[in-house]
Design a protein around this motif. Structure first.
Motif, short mmCIF file in Angstrom:
data_model
loop_
_atom_site.label_atom_id
_atom_site.label_comp_id
_atom_site.label_asym_id
_atom_site.label_seq_id
_atom_site.Cartn_x
_atom_site.Cartn_y
_atom_site.Cartn_z
N PHE A 13 0.83 -1.22 0.00
CA PHE A 13 0.00 0.00 0.00
C PHE A 13 0.86 1.27 0.00
O PHE A 13 0.40 2.32 0.44
N GLU A 15 1.77 3.43 -2.13
CA GLU A 15 1.23 4.63 -2.80
C GLU A 15 0.13 5.28 -1.97
O GLU A 15 0.07 6.50 -1.83
N THR A 16 -0.72 4.43 -1.44
CA THR A 16 -1.82 4.93 -0.59
C THR A 16 -1.25 5.61 0.66
O THR A 16 -1.70 6.71 1.04
N LEU A 17 -0.28 4.96 1.26
CA LEU A 17 0.32 5.51 2.49
C LEU A 17 1.01 6.84 2.21
O LEU A 17 0.92 7.77 3.01
N ALA A 19 0.21 8.91 -0.16
CA ALA A 19 -0.84 9.92 -0.38
C ALA A 19 -1.42 10.40 0.94
O ALA A 19 -1.66 11.61 1.12
N LEU A 20 -1.61 9.49 1.87
CA LEU A 20 -2.17 9.87 3.18
C LEU A 20 -1.19 10.74 3.98
O LEU A 20 -1.60 11.70 4.64
N LYS A 21 0.08 10.38 3.89
CA LYS A 21 1.09 11.15 4.65
C LYS A 21 1.29 12.55 4.06
O LYS A 21 1.65 13.48 4.79
N LEU A 23 -1.04 14.35 2.87
CA LEU A 23 -2.23 15.20 3.06
C LEU A 23 -1.88 16.41 3.91
O LEU A 23 -1.14 16.27 4.90
N PRO A 24 -2.38 17.59 3.55
CA PRO A 24 -2.05 18.78 4.35
C PRO A 24 -2.62 18.67 5.76
O PRO A 24 -3.72 18.16 5.96
N LYS A 25 -1.88 19.16 6.71
CA LYS A 25 -2.32 19.11 8.10
C LYS A 25 -3.39 20.19 8.33
O LYS A 25 -3.23 21.33 7.89
N VAL A 26 -4.43 19.79 9.00
CA VAL A 26 -5.51 20.74 9.32
C VAL A 26 -5.30 21.21 10.76
O VAL A 26 -5.27 20.40 11.69
N ASP A 27 -5.11 22.52 10.89
CA ASP A 27 -4.86 23.08 12.23
C ASP A 27 -6.14 23.65 12.83
O ASP A 27 -7.11 23.99 12.11
#
Lengths: 225, 194
Positions: A13, A15-17, A19-21, A23-27
């Motif tokens: 996984f 590629e999926t991992l 993509a998840l990593k 992802l922009p951090k939401v503050d």
């Protein structure tokens, strides 16, 4: 063995991992701490989600509550009006006041008041009369007219209606021969009043007393002799 | 004093807050965890405002129930557990609302639009849209798999920590993470084709 299997899966996984990593951090918003401390200092410990949920519930149930309240009020007031219409006892005299006033005036103006015997209360006061005083017998206007001046109007009268008697109120349904005689009508047209005959007992008692009197008189004469 | 507090570990700070009711210690912990919790809850719920409210509630619960924390547990797992439970409750509420609501599922609609975008290579290249698509796909993963995937692959917590937060066994956590990833990969396969 299992750990290795999961590690292998992580490679599967990748590629999926990745993509998840990436992802922009939401503050949290800038005023997050300020709002939190204000809530704590004010003692507002009801959670925001709870408040929002309760306010949403309020919006859901508000129309239903309004409808129920409207129905209850409608039923209550319509029932009240119905009771007022149906029950003259709860009426404040407003409905019959006009009628009774009119009738009272008519009665006063009539030349012969033959209905004077009927128990009658005065017209109820519109404002505050007790309930008992509002109960009265409505006079028969047709009979009243006949009694007021039955035969003078056109020198004629409705004999059938007069004989039926149901139009005549007051002291009896039939116009007696006595009444007819007083009015100058032939006696045969009306029911004659028969005098009640004395009973046999009374007659015997009278005869006995007369006999006793006669006997006593005879006895007196004999003594004188 | 403030300088010393900032250097303390999470567990020491909460101990300070529990024993001396030091508000500064509480504020430092809030500062440390507000953003990671916000990110975790947002990835789980997909709504920024709701996430902010949930994190606020988490911090209030932490403030009010500070004594329920036991020193043998890690503070991070304790606070994540509170936030995760609140987020799950919120999702349950939303699902109930959707059942009784006459409206169509808005998420479904927007995901369908996103799927169309996947086919277009120029839009797929855009990282912003790509992250939006990933978020939408993440929301389509089952709740029980999503929270562990987020905790592991986005928050980068260890399996042990996740097991502690979720109250599941280590094996269950790993298998759920695996299934969650598989679901996500199926949903995102169009992106990788491009």
């Amino acid at each position: 063995m299992k750990i290795n299997q999961y590690n292998d899966n992580e490679g599967k996984f990748s590629e999926t991992l990745k993509a998840l990593k990436n992802l922009p951090k939401v503050d949290a918003p800038d005023n997050f701490e300020f709002n939190l401390m204000v809530k704590i200092n004010n003692g507002e410990f009801d959670s925001d989600t709870e408040i929002k949920r309760s306010s949403k519930l309020l919006w859901i149930f508000a129309p239903a509550g309004l409808i129920v309240t409207t129905v209850i009020l409608f039923v209550t007031f319509s029932q009240g009006n119905l009771d007022k219409q149906m029950s003259p006892l709860q009426n404040n005299g407003s409905i019959y006041a006009g009628k009774t006033g009119e009738l009272a005036d008519k009665e006063k103006n009539s030349p012969q008041n033959l209905h004077s015997e009927t128990p009658r209360k005065a017209a109820p006061n519109k404002t505050a009369t007790p309930v008992q005083d509002q109960i009265y017998a409505e006079p028969n206007l047709i009979a009243q007219d006949y009694y007021a001046n039955p035969f003078v109007k056109d020198k004629s009268f409705n004999l059938d209606e007069l004989l039926k008697g149901n139009k005549v109120g007051g002291g009896g349904n039939l116009l007696t021969a006595k009444d007819a005689h007083g009015l100058g009508l032939p006696d045969d047209l009306f029911v004659k009043e028969e005098k009640p005959q004395k009973s046999l007992k009374e007659k015997k008692a009278l005869q006995d007393s007369l006999n006793k009197l006669a006997d006593s008189l005879k006895l007196k004469k004999n003594i004188k002799r | 004093m403030e300088k010393i507090l900032t250097e303390l570990a999470d567990e020491d700070l909460i101990k300070e807050f529990q024993e001396n009711n030091t508000l500064e210690a509480y504020e430092i912990l809030v500062r440390r965890y507000k953003d990671p919790l916000m990110n975790f809850v947002y990835r789980f719920t997909g709504d920024r405002d709701v996430s902010s409210d949930i994190v606020q509630d988490t911090m209030i619960k932490f403030y009010m129930n500070k004594d329920s924390y036991r020193s043998f547990a890690k503070f991070s797992t304790w606070i994540y557990t509170i936030a995760g439970n609140l987020a799950k409750n919120e999702l349950k509420r939303r699902k109930r609302r959707k059942i009784f609501s006459l409206d169509n599922d808005d998420d479904e609609k927007s995901v369908q639009v996103a799927d169309k975008n996947i086919i277009q290579p120029d839009k797929a290249a855009d990282s912003e849209i790509k992250s939006e698509i990933i978020q939408k796909a993440l929301l389509k993963v089952k709740d029980v798999y999503r929270d562990v995937v987020v905790l592991r692959d986005i928050q980068e917590l260890s399996y042990e920590e996740i097991a502690e937060i979720t109250g599941l066994s280590l094996g269950t956590v790993k298998s759920r993470i695996n299934r969650g990833r598989l679901q996500l990969q199926k949903l995102l396969k169009h992106i990788y084709k491009e």
